[in-house]
Each structure stands twice: as C-alpha cells, then as structure tokens.
Design a protein around this motif. Structure first.
Motif: not given
Length: 194
Positions: A40-48, A71-73, A89-101
């Motif tokens: 997963x890749x690093x997103x654009x926003x950071x929190x401190x 926050x800082x972009x 704090x950072x975030x992933x560029x990708x989003x997850x959608x975790x199936x129920x199983x």
C-alpha cells in the motif's frame, strides 16, 4: 485462518473491489502485488499534535484533542520529514473494503524498518466489513531525520480467511467510529462507548 495468495488477492481486488483508489495513481499489480500481500502506498495527508501547547492528553477528556491536532498535505515531490522520536499520522493512498468473510492485517515494510522508521506502529487489524483508507501511525525510531513521500509503497496488507462470515460486520456495529475514514484520521476515543 489462512492467508490469501497472490492469485486470491487478485480475485478479491478485481471481483470484490477489496482494495481501490479514488485519488492518485491506479494500483500497479506488477509492482505492488507480492506472493501473499499487496503493498500500500502513502497518502498525501499527515496529522500531528502541537505538543508545546498541552500538558498531557487525557483519554477521558478528549475535548482539547482537536484543538492541538494539525494536518498538512504534501506532494510526492516535496515529501514529509519525520524527525527522530517524532510520531505523525499518515494514511494509505488505497482504500480497503474488507469482505465479511475476511480480515486484513497492515504490516510495515522491512525496507523502511531497517532505516528506523515504523510505518504502522499499532492497530494493524482490520475488521470484516470495514471500508476506508487506513490511518498509519508513523514513528521514527532512528537517530536521523527521514523523508517519506506520498505514493511510495510504505506498508502492506495481508488478507486472512475466517472460519465463517461475520454476523455483525464492522460497519453495522454501533461503535464503528472509523468507517469510511479518509486521510490521516485522528483519535475518535471521545466517541467510544464506555
């Protein structure tokens, strides 16, 4: 529980949209897909936190948290410097959608850990039914500042099967305070049922 292979990862990404991007470059399966994980890749926003203006964080009195949180972009060219001992704090560029199983686990990549950078300090477990970007707890344990860059592969996700489908997935629980989060989402401890 069993870890999904690259073949199964491709299937859930293509058929169930288990990992996707809304902004930034598309997923590059040739580059990001490993034998049993997806980088997963690093997103654009950071929190401190502006730590100079607070004596302590009180986990039972979180009303001041938002006042000291900034926050800082940044861009893939500029990057973000993480100083020794610093936590952001950072975030992933990708989003997850975790199936129920399935459940997902977020792990750091060893290439960053060998520099002293922990790209995901805790909270690596992702419940079935969760959807959103992953907030990363980034800390520099080394002795020199490290610059990290959005869109670089900073961590990895592993999906595991459960013995059965979840009866009450994350988004259906009353305490699902991080559902559909985007960016470097700060603590929502104040919204937790106690």
């Amino acid at each position: 529980m069993a870890i999904l292979s690259d073949t199964e990862l491709k299937e859930i990404i293509e058929e169930k949209n288990a990992v996707y991007t809304d902004r930034g470059p598309d997923i590059d399966m040739d580059l990001q897909l490993g034998p049993s994980s997806l980088d997963l890749r690093l997103g654009y926003e950071f929190g401190f936190l502006d730590t100079r203006s607070v004596k302590a964080l009180d986990t039972r009195k979180m009303e001041n948290y938002d006042k000291i949180r900034n926050t800082r972009k940044t861009t893939p060219e500029e990057g973000m410097v993480i100083h020794p001992g610093e936590f952001v704090l950072g975030s992933t560029l990708e989003s997850l959608k975790v199936p129920n199983d399935l459940v997902a686990r977020i792990e750091g990549r060893s290439s960053y850990a060998r520099l002293g950078l922990i790209p995901h300090a805790a909270a690596g477990f992702v419940d079935p039914g969760f959807e959103g970007q992953i907030t990363l707890e980034i800390q520099n344990l080394g002795n020199v500042p490290i610059t990290i860059y959005p869109e670089d592969r900073i961590c990895q996700v592993v999906f595991e099967t459960m013995t059965s489908e979840s009866e009450q997935p994350y988004g259906e629980k009353t305490d699902s305070k991080y559902m559909n989060q985007e960016g470097a989402t700060g603590s929502r401890l104040d919204k937790e049922h106690r």
